[in-house]
Design a protein around this motif. Structure first.
Motif, PDB file in Angstrom:
ATOM      1  N   LYS A 239      -0.035 -12.843  -2.961  1.00 36.34           N
ATOM      2  CA  LYS A 239      -0.357 -12.534  -4.353  1.00 36.34           C
ATOM      3  C   LYS A 239      -0.601 -11.041  -4.560  1.00 36.34           C
ATOM      4  CE  LYS A 239      -2.470 -17.011  -5.480  1.00 36.34           C
ATOM      5  NZ  LYS A 239      -3.713 -17.713  -5.895  1.00 36.34           N
ATOM      6  N   LEU A 240      -0.909 -10.350  -3.481  1.00 36.20           N
ATOM      7  CA  LEU A 240      -1.260  -8.938  -3.589  1.00 36.20           C
ATOM      8  C   LEU A 240      -0.119  -7.995  -3.206  1.00 36.20           C
ATOM      9  CD1 LEU A 240      -4.825  -9.123  -2.013  1.00 36.20           C
ATOM     10  CD2 LEU A 240      -4.290  -8.696  -4.417  1.00 36.20           C
ATOM     11  N   ARG A 241       0.982  -8.539  -2.727  1.00 33.85           N
ATOM     12  CA  ARG A 241       2.040  -7.680  -2.213  1.00 33.85           C
ATOM     13  C   ARG A 241       2.605  -6.725  -3.266  1.00 33.85           C
ATOM     14  NH1 ARG A 241       4.044  -8.499   2.854  1.00 33.85           N
ATOM     15  NH2 ARG A 241       3.224 -10.315   3.969  1.00 33.85           N
ATOM     16  N   ASN A 242       2.824  -7.198  -4.473  1.00 34.71           N
ATOM     17  CA  ASN A 242       3.356  -6.308  -5.511  1.00 34.71           C
ATOM     18  C   ASN A 242       2.409  -5.148  -5.784  1.00 34.71           C
ATOM     19  OD1 ASN A 242       5.675  -7.806  -5.859  1.00 34.71           O
ATOM     20  ND2 ASN A 242       4.855  -9.012  -7.567  1.00 34.71           N
ATOM     21  N   LEU A 243       1.136  -5.398  -5.610  1.00 41.60           N
ATOM     22  CA  LEU A 243       0.127  -4.380  -5.882  1.00 41.60           C
ATOM     23  C   LEU A 243      -0.058  -3.422  -4.712  1.00 41.60           C
ATOM     24  CD1 LEU A 243      -2.017  -3.495  -7.989  1.00 41.60           C
ATOM     25  CD2 LEU A 243      -3.625  -5.024  -6.838  1.00 41.60           C
ATOM     26  N   LEU A 244       0.028  -3.958  -3.478  1.00 42.42           N
ATOM     27  CA  LEU A 244      -0.325  -3.166  -2.303  1.00 42.42           C
ATOM     28  C   LEU A 244       0.855  -2.598  -1.525  1.00 42.42           C
ATOM     29  CD1 LEU A 244      -3.277  -5.291  -0.855  1.00 42.42           C
ATOM     30  CD2 LEU A 244      -3.351  -3.379  -2.459  1.00 42.42           C
ATOM     31  N   ASP A 245       2.048  -3.121  -1.748  1.00 43.21           N
ATOM     32  CA  ASP A 245       3.211  -2.594  -1.026  1.00 43.21           C
ATOM     33  C   ASP A 245       3.387  -1.100  -1.277  1.00 43.21           C
ATOM     34  OD1 ASP A 245       3.814  -4.984   0.140  1.00 43.21           O
ATOM     35  OD2 ASP A 245       5.553  -5.433  -1.111  1.00 43.21           O
ATOM     36  N   GLY A 246       3.018  -0.662  -2.465  1.00 43.60           N
ATOM     37  CA  GLY A 246       3.202   0.738  -2.828  1.00 43.60           C
ATOM     38  C   GLY A 246       2.354   1.709  -2.036  1.00 43.60           C
ATOM     39  N   VAL A 247       1.249   1.222  -1.431  1.00 41.92           N
ATOM     40  CA  VAL A 247       0.395   2.092  -0.621  1.00 41.92           C
ATOM     41  C   VAL A 247       0.675   1.905   0.865  1.00 41.92           C
ATOM     42  CG1 VAL A 247      -1.428   2.226  -2.330  1.00 41.92           C
ATOM     43  CG2 VAL A 247      -1.506   0.409  -0.606  1.00 41.92           C
ATOM     44  N   GLY A 248       1.756   1.171   1.159  1.00 45.27           N
ATOM     45  CA  GLY A 248       2.133   0.968   2.564  1.00 45.27           C
ATOM     46  C   GLY A 248       1.219   0.026   3.307  1.00 45.27           C
ATOM     47  N   ALA A 249       0.713  -0.987   2.629  1.00 48.58           N
ATOM     48  CA  ALA A 249      -0.240  -1.909   3.244  1.00 48.58           C
ATOM     49  C   ALA A 249       0.363  -2.636   4.439  1.00 48.58           C
ATOM     50  CB  ALA A 249      -0.717  -2.931   2.218  1.00 48.58           C
ATOM     51  N   ILE A 250      -0.461  -2.835   5.472  1.00 48.58           N
ATOM     52  CA  ILE A 250      -0.108  -3.630   6.644  1.00 48.58           C
ATOM     53  C   ILE A 250      -0.867  -4.939   6.519  1.00 48.58           C
ATOM     54  CG2 ILE A 250      -0.106  -3.750   9.157  1.00 48.58           C
ATOM     55  CD1 ILE A 250      -0.299  -0.673   9.140  1.00 48.58           C
ATOM     56  N   TYR A 251      -0.161  -6.061   6.603  1.00 49.61           N
ATOM     57  CA  TYR A 251      -0.758  -7.367   6.327  1.00 49.61           C
ATOM     58  C   TYR A 251      -1.020  -8.144   7.621  1.00 49.61           C
ATOM     59  CZ  TYR A 251       1.004  -6.274   1.659  1.00 49.61           C
ATOM     60  OH  TYR A 251       1.269  -5.663   0.462  1.00 49.61           O
ATOM     61  N   PHE A 252      -2.197  -8.766   7.674  1.00 47.68           N
ATOM     62  CA  PHE A 252      -2.571  -9.618   8.804  1.00 47.68           C
ATOM     63  C   PHE A 252      -3.044 -10.958   8.254  1.00 47.68           C
ATOM     64  CE2 PHE A 252      -3.058  -5.326  10.368  1.00 47.68           C
ATOM     65  CZ  PHE A 252      -2.578  -5.388  11.660  1.00 47.68           C
ATOM     66  N   SER A 253      -2.372 -12.028   8.693  1.00 47.76           N
ATOM     67  CA  SER A 253      -2.701 -13.367   8.209  1.00 47.76           C
ATOM     68  C   SER A 253      -3.772 -14.019   9.079  1.00 47.76           C
ATOM     69  CB  SER A 253      -1.445 -14.248   8.203  1.00 47.76           C
ATOM     70  OG  SER A 253      -1.780 -15.571   7.872  1.00 47.76           O
ATOM     71  N   THR A 254      -4.713 -14.703   8.446  1.00 52.36           N
ATOM     72  CA  THR A 254      -5.772 -15.394   9.171  1.00 52.36           C
ATOM     73  C   THR A 254      -5.513 -16.887   9.328  1.00 52.36           C
ATOM     74  OG1 THR A 254      -7.029 -15.651   7.091  1.00 52.36           O
ATOM     75  CG2 THR A 254      -7.535 -13.729   8.455  1.00 52.36           C
ATOM     76  N   ASP A 255      -4.358 -17.381   8.836  1.00 47.39           N
ATOM     77  CA  ASP A 255      -4.080 -18.819   8.964  1.00 47.39           C
ATOM     78  C   ASP A 255      -2.807 -19.059   9.769  1.00 47.39           C
ATOM     79  OD1 ASP A 255      -2.197 -17.953   7.109  1.00 47.39           O
ATOM     80  OD2 ASP A 255      -3.125 -19.009   5.426  1.00 47.39           O
TER      81      ASP A 255
END
Length: 255
Positions: A239-255
């Motif tokens: 849900k946050l990718r459109n918002l955070l991709d622009g700052v180069g976010a690195i994603y880590f899943s907890t599930d």
């Protein structure tokens, strides 16, 4: 919850074809964890990190001391650590840094030997980075639905950065969805500052970014984002990718 909260953030790479074994061992480590919360977070491919949260220093030291050498050895066979950050109040860093480093195995050779996923023999290319935290907002700890964020900044103007941090904290205090939010300055790298954040859900993250947007723009010349990491359930991160991709976010899943 208080400013005494301590977090240990370890990054690692799981060895080839060892991911399922690693997940099973991670579950064993979480079961025996003596702190407040512990999460193993899966990133892209075999990259991952652990987030260990303690309510005070004694809890952290007791937990690290309880990790068996057998469990440590099993982890070292499955994954290689690549970085470790510890966020803690100044009093704990001053009194306990050497003791914690020794329990973790960081001595003259930089060996990491105990804890969540530590190697008994590897010559590592890093040592722990200690971040001395400033008082912030402390409403609660992360649960399974929460979104955590770690932002690392290079400080370009120290006085302005202090003002910016104070303004961000003031803006964040009224937010209903914030669990905790503070800043820490790296003890050995004075031009590095990290924001330690957690929110109830993706909507709370969106509300927070809107509340501090004007402040970040006002003080844009005081800082430069070096790394932006976020962890939480996959659905919430998406849900946050459109918002955070622009700052180069690195994603880590907890599930």
């Amino acid at each position: 919850m208080s400013a005494e909260m301590i977090t240990l953030n370890l990054r690692y790479t799981v060895k080839e074809d060892k991911l399922e074994e690693f997940k099973q061992l991670a579950a064993e480590r979480v079961k025996g964890f003596k702190g407040k919360t512990m999460r193993f977070c899966q990133g892209k491919l075999t990259a991952g990190k652990t987030l260990q949260v303690y309510t005070n220093g004694k809890q952290m030291i007791d937990d690290l001391a309880a990790v068996s050498e057998e469990l440590t050895k099993k982890f070292s066979d499955l994954a290689k650590p690549t970085g470790l950050d510890i966020h803690a109040p100044e009093s704990f860093v001053r009194e306990s840094e050497d003791e914690v480093n020794e329990k973790l195995g960081f001595k003259t050779r930089g060996l990491l030997v105990r804890g969540a996923c530590y190697s008994l023999a590897d010559e590592l290319e890093f040592k722990p980075r200690w971040f001395i935290t400033r008082p912030g907002v402390y409403n609660g700890f992360q649960d399974d639905e929460a979104i955590g964020i770690s932002v690392y900044f290079k400080v370009l103007d120290a006085p302005k950065m202090v003002t910016a941090m104070d303004a961000c904290i003031a803006n964040t205090k009224p937010e209903k969805g914030v669990l905790h939010y503070d800043f820490g300055q790296c003890k050995d790298e004075e031009d590095v500052v990290a924001a330690r954040e957690a929110f109830k859900d993706p909507e709370a993250v969106e509300a927070h970014l809107k509340s501090i947007d004007a402040t970040l723009k006002e003080y844009a010349d005081a800082m430069q984002i070096v790394s932006f990491e976020t962890h939480g359930p996959t659905e919430g991160l998406n849900k946050l990718r459109n918002l955070l991709d622009g700052v180069g976010a690195i994603y880590f899943s907890t599930d």
